[in-house]
Design a protein around this motif. Structure first.
Motif, PDB file in Angstrom:
ATOM      1  N   ILE A 116      -2.222   4.392  -6.721  1.00  0.00           N
ATOM      2  CA  ILE A 116      -2.318   3.369  -5.674  1.00  0.00           C
ATOM      3  C   ILE A 116      -3.175   3.853  -4.511  1.00  0.00           C
ATOM      4  CG2 ILE A 116      -1.014   1.995  -3.988  1.00  0.00           C
ATOM      5  CD1 ILE A 116       1.355   2.110  -5.967  1.00  0.00           C
ATOM      6  N   ASN A 117      -2.858   5.046  -4.018  1.00  0.00           N
ATOM      7  CA  ASN A 117      -3.599   5.603  -2.871  1.00  0.00           C
ATOM      8  C   ASN A 117      -3.460   7.121  -2.897  1.00  0.00           C
ATOM      9  OD1 ASN A 117      -4.381   6.499  -0.207  1.00  0.00           O
ATOM     10  ND2 ASN A 117      -4.168   4.379   0.492  1.00  0.00           N
ATOM     11  N   GLU A 167      -4.973   9.521  -1.346  1.00  0.00           N
ATOM     12  CA  GLU A 167      -5.039  10.243  -0.080  1.00  0.00           C
ATOM     13  C   GLU A 167      -3.676  10.374   0.596  1.00  0.00           C
ATOM     14  OE1 GLU A 167      -7.257   9.964   4.294  1.00  0.00           O
ATOM     15  OE2 GLU A 167      -7.762   8.530   2.704  1.00  0.00           O
ATOM     16  N   HIS A 168      -2.900   9.287   0.561  1.00  0.00           N
ATOM     17  CA  HIS A 168      -1.620   9.262   1.273  1.00  0.00           C
ATOM     18  C   HIS A 168      -0.412   9.470   0.355  1.00  0.00           C
ATOM     19  CE1 HIS A 168      -4.385   7.056   3.974  1.00  0.00           C
ATOM     20  NE2 HIS A 168      -3.719   7.694   4.913  1.00  0.00           N
ATOM     21  N   ALA A 173       3.660  10.269   1.208  1.00  0.00           N
ATOM     22  CA  ALA A 173       4.631   9.232   0.834  1.00  0.00           C
ATOM     23  C   ALA A 173       5.779   9.813   0.013  1.00  0.00           C
ATOM     24  CB  ALA A 173       3.932   8.122   0.058  1.00  0.00           C
ATOM     25  N   ASP A 197       5.001   4.624   4.891  1.00  0.00           N
ATOM     26  CA  ASP A 197       4.031   3.815   5.640  1.00  0.00           C
ATOM     27  C   ASP A 197       3.664   2.572   4.839  1.00  0.00           C
ATOM     28  OD1 ASP A 197       1.964   2.795   7.168  1.00  0.00           O
ATOM     29  OD2 ASP A 197       1.136   4.769   7.633  1.00  0.00           O
ATOM     30  N   THR A 198       4.058   1.410   5.342  1.00  0.00           N
ATOM     31  CA  THR A 198       3.835   0.150   4.622  1.00  0.00           C
ATOM     32  C   THR A 198       2.373  -0.301   4.644  1.00  0.00           C
ATOM     33  OG1 THR A 198       4.522  -1.043   6.625  1.00  0.00           O
ATOM     34  CG2 THR A 198       6.191  -0.693   4.926  1.00  0.00           C
ATOM     35  N   LYS A 199       1.523   0.405   5.395  1.00  0.00           N
ATOM     36  CA  LYS A 199       0.087   0.088   5.376  1.00  0.00           C
ATOM     37  C   LYS A 199      -0.526   0.429   4.023  1.00  0.00           C
ATOM     38  CE  LYS A 199      -0.794   0.997  10.293  1.00  0.00           C
ATOM     39  NZ  LYS A 199      -1.523   1.894  11.243  1.00  0.00           N
ATOM     40  N   TYR A 200       0.037   1.458   3.401  1.00  0.00           N
ATOM     41  CA  TYR A 200      -0.549   1.964   2.161  1.00  0.00           C
ATOM     42  C   TYR A 200       0.327   1.721   0.928  1.00  0.00           C
ATOM     43  CZ  TYR A 200      -2.992   4.496   5.860  1.00  0.00           C
ATOM     44  OH  TYR A 200      -3.687   4.816   6.995  1.00  0.00           O
ATOM     45  N   PHE A 201       1.639   1.611   1.147  1.00  0.00           N
ATOM     46  CA  PHE A 201       2.546   1.472   0.002  1.00  0.00           C
ATOM     47  C   PHE A 201       3.638   0.451   0.301  1.00  0.00           C
ATOM     48  CE2 PHE A 201       1.070   5.900   0.037  1.00  0.00           C
ATOM     49  CZ  PHE A 201       0.454   5.963  -1.217  1.00  0.00           C
ATOM     50  N   ASN A 202       4.114  -0.156  -0.765  1.00  0.00           N
ATOM     51  CA  ASN A 202       5.273  -1.037  -0.668  1.00  0.00           C
ATOM     52  C   ASN A 202       6.538  -0.173  -0.670  1.00  0.00           C
ATOM     53  OD1 ASN A 202       7.484  -2.819  -1.428  1.00  0.00           O
ATOM     54  ND2 ASN A 202       5.922  -4.307  -1.998  1.00  0.00           N
TER      55      ASN A 202
END
Length: 381
Positions: free
Chosen positions: A39-40, A42-43, A47, A327-332
């Motif tokens: 999904i992402n 970098e983060h 997470a 962080d909801t900016k990057y993950f649910n």
């Protein structure tokens, strides 16, 4: 001597059970981390760290304690549902109806608190009794009509959900506009579980109550009942072979009904101990509470041991609660539920893990014994 002790630990069933549970947890975490990377990337490391840390995410000690208490409060019903499943399974029954019995416990405890304003202990007692009676229906069908308890349990799950929905859809107990029950703390303070000062230990968390020590006590009592009492022996014997148990003079039908009743009572207790803290309201639902089904995984992850279930139930809730901090900016936030689901799914392979682990340990043990035997034979020549 120390080497012999180490080998005896490796050979023990307890070690292999714990190791299998750890493997299940690691599989879930690793697969979850891979999904986060997709999904992402970098983060993803941050997470997964936040999910695993849960309350340790906060630097403030007060907040750490508060959210530790919150995790414990929400772990209570999960642990008790696991024990409810475990109790029936140990007695030879698969109580898939725990979700429905949990539902009945919710309905009765909230109605007694919000409509009748009964004291907490009476709300608790009535919830336990009604859930036990509800579970007994599946026991009666099994004992006298030979209806499979899985089929009976599934049907009763949905019936119980609709009964509770209808019961709660009343202006006396529910804000019909929001489709959720009123706050017990505001409507009937005497129905809220007492804290006995436990909340102060968790930075004045008002939801931390006697539910936590009661859960531990129930686990200990069930462990003693199953392993140290005549009744426990009879229940397990009836579960293994009801015909042999009957031949031995045991009352097989009575034991089947009693097993389901006790299992249902524990599920009802789980619901009452959670909802009478007023930590969350009941909302009109179209699905059976997942708590009962999650209890199946918790029971197996805890290696069908009441004490083990305490740790497995807390672990699952720890992961789930940790997901709310990412962080909801990057993950649910539901990624934590996904990780928990993978862990739960991997529980289906727990006995496979245990078998393979046993083969690996026993194989190395045989190789070690052969190596030791070769020099000994050489000396003999």
């Amino acid at each position: 001597m120390s080497n012999n002790k180490f080998k005896s630990v490796l050979a023990s069933d307890t070690f292999r059970s714990i190791a299998s549970a750890v493997i299940c947890a690691l599989v879930g975490i690793i697969v979850g981390f891979i999904i986060l990377l997709i999904i992402n990337a970098e983060h993803a490391p941050k997470a997964i760290s936040v999910i695993l840390k849960n309350f340790m995410y906060y630097r403030n000690n007060g907040k750490k304690l508060y959210y530790l208490g919150q995790t414990l409060v929400k772990a209570v019903p999960l642990i008790l549902c696991g024990i409810a499943v475990l109790f029936a399974y140990k007695s030879g029954l698969f109580n898939i109806g725990v979700a429905g019995q949990y539902c009945i416990g919710i309905g009765i405890s909230l109605w007694c608190a919000l409509a009748w304003h009964l004291p907490w202990w009476l709300c608790l007692l009535l919830a336990v009794i009604c859930a036990a009676l509800w579970a007994s229906l599946a026991g009666l069908l099994k004992a006298f009509c030979n209806v499979n308890e899985v089929i009976a349990g599934i049907m009763l799950n949905w019936i119980s959900l609709y009964i509770v929905n209808v019961l709660m859809q009343n202006e006396v107990v529910m804000n019909v506009g929001k489709s959720e029950t009123f706050s017990i703390r505001q409507t009937s303070p005497g129905s809220v579980l007492p804290t006995l000062g436990l909340g102060k230990l968790f930075h004045d968390n008002e939801y931390v109550s006697i539910a936590i020590p009661l859960t531990i006590l129930v686990a200990i009592l069930i462990n003693i009942l199953l392993k140290k009492t005549v009744l426990g022996y009879e229940l397990r014997a009836t579960g293994l072979n009801k015909h042999a148990a009957k031949y031995a003079g045991m009352k097989d039908k009575k034991n089947l009904i009693l097993t389901m009743a006790v299992s249902g009572a524990i599920a009802g207790l789980a619901a009452a101990l959670f909802y009478l803290t007023d930590v969350q309201p009941w909302k009109t639902s179209s699905t059976v509470p997942a708590m009962g089904f999650n209890g199946i995984a918790v029971a197996f992850l805890g290696e069908l041991n009441p004490i083990g279930v305490i740790f497995s139930g807390y672990f699952i809730q720890h992961i789930t609660q940790g997901g709310s901090f990412i962080d909801t900016k990057y993950f649910n936030p539901q990624i934590a539920d996904l990780i928990s689901s993978i862990i739960i799914y991997s529980c289906a392979f727990m006995f496979l893990f245990k078998t393979q682990l046993s083969k690996l340990i026993d194989g190395r043990k045989k190789k070690s014994e052969k190596k030791q035997a070769v020099p000994a034979q050489g000396k003999g020549k």
